[in-house]
Design an enzyme around this catalytic site. Structure first.
Site, mmCIF file in Angstrom:
data_model
loop_
_atom_site.group_PDB
_atom_site.id
_atom_site.type_symbol
_atom_site.label_atom_id
_atom_site.label_comp_id
_atom_site.label_asym_id
_atom_site.label_seq_id
_atom_site.Cartn_x
_atom_site.Cartn_y
_atom_site.Cartn_z
ATOM 1 N N GLY A 33 4.974 5.894 1.596
ATOM 2 C CA GLY A 33 5.556 5.203 0.456
ATOM 3 C C GLY A 33 4.752 3.994 0.060
ATOM 4 N N ASN A 34 5.327 3.159 -0.784
ATOM 5 C CA ASN A 34 4.641 1.935 -1.208
ATOM 6 C C ASN A 34 5.655 0.821 -1.404
ATOM 7 O OD1 ASN A 34 5.446 1.879 -4.178
ATOM 8 N ND2 ASN A 34 4.547 3.918 -4.005
ATOM 9 N N HIS A 35 5.174 -0.361 -1.710
ATOM 10 C CA HIS A 35 6.024 -1.550 -1.743
ATOM 11 C C HIS A 35 6.711 -1.814 -3.080
ATOM 12 C CE1 HIS A 35 5.210 -3.052 2.229
ATOM 13 N NE2 HIS A 35 3.903 -2.953 2.033
ATOM 14 N N SER A 36 6.630 -0.882 -4.024
ATOM 15 C CA SER A 36 7.218 -1.173 -5.332
ATOM 16 C C SER A 36 8.738 -1.375 -5.233
ATOM 17 C CB SER A 36 6.918 -0.032 -6.300
ATOM 18 O OG SER A 36 7.501 -0.318 -7.543
ATOM 19 N N ALA A 100 5.256 3.255 -9.305
ATOM 20 C CA ALA A 100 4.069 3.386 -8.459
ATOM 21 C C ALA A 100 4.113 4.795 -7.867
ATOM 22 C CB ALA A 100 4.076 2.334 -7.362
#
Ligand code: CTP
Ligand code: CA
Length: 227
Positions: A33-36, A100
């Protein structure tokens, strides 16, 4: 909220916004995943609705309250986001890709939880995800003629020149280039950006609330609708 284009300048307009960050399953309990946080996409949805638009918000893994009067569709993976965006973009006046999107996903997601074996872990093989934004542009003439398409990008250095290259590669109408790094953007309530237009324009947005950047995006989109 600031509504520089007039309180109802988006009335009767159908707008699709993606927000948050996709999750790509490794196994039933783990993902890439990502930090968005989804805050910028949600600010776009709130401000568009306040200006009279009919808003569909496709939310990838966001834990924020649904904005009032907005149709929120939750999704998880890039593949699911791609399918939902392509479905909802039909008949929309504008699509804004604020999500994102993971560039890569595990090539195969296993059905049961990966266990430690005592030895070296297996590497995770990755496959590139489709470029949703570029696909929206590529299929525009056929599926949504005249639709305004907006992308987002986060860059740490040479913001304008990297942004210009990306805008040309994607072919969208506007690219909102966030300046990130040194505590900026992720999870915060403020953003600093430059909005690049395919027509060569560059609109500097000073550091400020995500609502202000959102309203600036709508000013430019509204200008395209009315111009
Ligand atoms: N995007 C997309 N589909 C992808 C990747 C990105 O639709 N598979 C969209 C994002 O939602 C964003 C824009 O493309 O609006 C730019 O994303 P970014 O990650 O900056 O661009 P990439 O083409 O993935 O380039 P990079 O290698 O810099 O990550
Ligand atoms: Ca990317």
């Amino acid at each position: 909220l600031r509504r520089s284009g007039g309180a109802d300048d988006l009335a009767g307009r159908r707008i699709v916004i993606s927000a948050g960050g996709t999750r790509e399953a490794i196994d039933p309990v783990r993902f890439i995943g990502n930090h968005s946080s989804g805050k910028q996409g949600y600010a776009l949805a709130r401000t568009a609705a306040a200006r009279g638009a009919d808003v569909t918000l496709i939310a990838a893994n966001v834990s924020l309250p649904d904005p009032a009067g907005v149709d929120v569709i939750p999704v998880t993976s890039a593949a699911e986001l791609a399918e939902t965006v392509q479905e909802r973009r039909v008949g929309a006046d504008a699509v804004v890709m604020a999500a994102a999107v993971a560039d890569f996903r595990p090539s195969s997601s296993v059905g049961s939880k990966i266990k430690k074996s005592g030895g070296e872990p297996d590497p995770i093989e990755l496959t590139e995800n489709p470029d949703i934004l570029a696909d929206l542009v590529r299929t525009r003439a056929e599926r949504a003629p005249g639709q305004t398409i907006v992308g987002f990008a986060a860059e740490t250095d040479d913001v304008v020149s990297n942004g210009r290259t990306k805008l040309e590669r994607k072919g969208c109408d506007l690219l909102v280039v966030n300046q990130v790094g040194r505590g900026r953007a992720f999870g915060t309530d403020d953003n600093q950006a430059v909005i690049l237009g395919i027509d060569g324009s560059a609109t500097e947005v000073p550091r400020g609330p995500k609502e202000d950047l959102a309203d600036q995006v709508w000013d430019l989109v509204s200008g395209r609708f009315h111009g």
